[in-house]
Design an enzyme around this catalytic site. Structure first.
Site, PDB file in Angstrom:
ATOM      1  CE1 TYR A   5      -5.957  62.717 -63.312  1.00  0.00           C
ATOM      2  CE2 TYR A   5      -7.990  63.859 -62.855  1.00  0.00           C
ATOM      3  CZ  TYR A   5      -6.621  63.867 -62.988  1.00  0.00           C
ATOM      4  OH  TYR A   5      -5.926  65.029 -62.787  1.00  0.00           O
ATOM      5  CE  LYS A  58       3.387  68.417 -74.651  1.00  0.00           C
ATOM      6  NZ  LYS A  58       4.047  69.729 -74.673  1.00  0.00           N
ATOM      7  CG  ASP A 112       3.408  73.006 -73.822  1.00  0.00           C
ATOM      8  OD1 ASP A 112       2.384  72.776 -74.496  1.00  0.00           O
ATOM      9  OD2 ASP A 112       4.547  72.874 -74.284  1.00  0.00           O
ATOM     10  CG  ASP A 129      -7.745  68.026 -61.762  1.00  0.00           C
ATOM     11  OD1 ASP A 129      -8.269  68.931 -61.099  1.00  0.00           O
ATOM     12  OD2 ASP A 129      -7.269  66.994 -61.261  1.00  0.00           O
TER      13      ASP A 129
END
Ligand code: NAD
Length: 361
Positions: free
Chosen positions: A142, A193, A225, A249
């Site tokens: 972000y 990840k 995931d 988030d």
């Protein structure tokens, strides 16, 4: 005896209705324990824009910097929806997070036994859920550079955001997360990840290094995931979760639905010297001014303030227990009301919980 200075920033809409209930709880704790709380109100968001032209007036920022903690409501509302970017209420909150370097966002998701049927998940899955998601709040995708968009002559375009973290940014949120895990069940799940992203590989490396300073905490690494799946399959397996900004988030909202209602979700943002405590919900313009908002998220946020900024975990536990007891007695605000329960307004719910806290000492 300890003296604590608390900045009280109710903000707009129901923020101004639920925050006084949270303050009331801290007042009761103060009276019962001899700790002295000094509450200083200040303007933020839309109310501050109306009064001063700025969403985060200088005086509010100074007050927050000089306080031990901040009790925050919510900001925003239709009145300011068309204002230019720099004059929007949420700038007040974003500015405060930036100025105070609040880099760790804590969001607990607890499934209250008596509200288990309000969850969209089956009772057998969600019952007993008690977890905390810690989201890195000031770095990552972000905020990373380069970012932007370029237009091509043929009418196409290209856009870019960058997920970037320094080892220092990872280390500080990892330490915050281990500290939180130490106050809970001493289990930390770091989510990344790392099978694809280089930045996640650094994340994993730094978190593993920090773990050496916390031998009592059991650490594991999970891919984002898998974590998203496990949260709805077996949420009870989690205690404390730490992850970067974007993953956090998404996962913190996913975890939130386990608890059922917006009016029940507290949060904390920690960083430098001063922590900020606020309900997850917004200003709820649809019910503002009616005295029917659920104050429990704000009250549980006050509990987090006791635990994380003032290191008064035993008092925080009394607040959490008082909320449970009042719910057990069948009192409900409208958002979580069901047939056969006793419907109460914002102030009455605050009083009931305050009485239970008082009785617990
Ligand atoms: P919201 O959380 O204000 O409301 C969503 C729904 O949940 C509404 O139906 C509302 O009535 C209900 N609700 C929320 N809190 C409740 C409570 N304590 N008790 C009972 N019901 C409750 O979200 P929204 O409608 O998307 O946003 C409204 C305004 O709040 C917008 O201006 C938005 O920008 C702002 N907002 C501010 C913050 C913040 O200050 N941190 C967070 C989210 C939204």
């Amino acid at each position: 005896m300890a003296t604590y200075k608390i900045a009280v920033l109710g903000g707009d809409g129901i923020g101004r209705e639920v925050t006084p209930q949270a303050q009331k709880i801290l007042e009761v704790v103060g009276k019962a324990t001899g700790a002295s709380f000094e509450f200083e109100p200040a303007l933020i968001g839309g109310a501050a824009i109306d009064a001063t032209g700025e969403p985060l007036p200088e005086a509010t920022l100074r007050l927050c910097e000089q306080s031990d903690a901040i009790l925050f409501g919510a900001v925003g509302g239709p009145k300011w929806d068309d204002a230019p970017q720099e004059r929007r209420p949420e700038r007040g909150l974003l500015g405060l997070r930036k100025e105070l370097d609040l880099f760790a966002n804590l969001r607990p998701a607890t499934c209250f036994p008596m509200l288990v049927d309000a969850s969209p998940l089956k009772r057998s899955v969600v019952e007993g859920t008690d977890l905390m998601v810690i989201r890195e709040l000031t770095g990552g995708l972000y905020f990373g550079e380069p970012r932007g968009r370029e237009e091509f002559a043929d009418g196409g375009a290209r856009a870019i955001n960058t997920m970037t973290y320094s080892s220092r940014e990872i280390e500080r949120v990892a330490r915050a997360a281990f500290d939180v895990a130490m106050k809970r069940r001493k289990r930390l799940t770091s989510v990344d990840k790392a099978n694809v992203l280089i930045v996640s590989q650094l994340w994993r490396e730094v978190v593993t290094r920090v773990a050496k300073d916390y031998p009592e905490v059991q650490l594991d690494h999970v891919l984002v995931d898998n974590c998203a799946m496990a949260l709805v399959q077996k949420p009870t397996q989690f205690d404390t979760i730490v992850t970067e900004n974007t993953f956090g988030d998404i996962l913190s909202d996913e975890a939130a639905i386990l608890a059922g209602s917006m009016g029940m979700l507290p949060s904390a943002s920690l960083g430098g010297k001063v922590g900020l405590y606020e309900p997850v919900h917004g200003t709820a313009p649809d019910i503002a001014g009616k005295g029917i908002a659920n104050p429990i998220a704000a009250i549980l946020s006050a509990g987090m303030l006791l635990r994380y900024s003032l290191d008064r975990g035993a008092d925080a536990a009394r607040v959490d227990a008082a909320v449970l007891r009042v719910l057990e007695q069948g009192y409900r605000t409208r958002d979580v009301h069901e047939e056969g329960m006793r419907l109460v307004g914002t102030g009455e719910m605050g009083d009931l919980i305050a009485n239970e806290v008082r009785r617990s000492y």
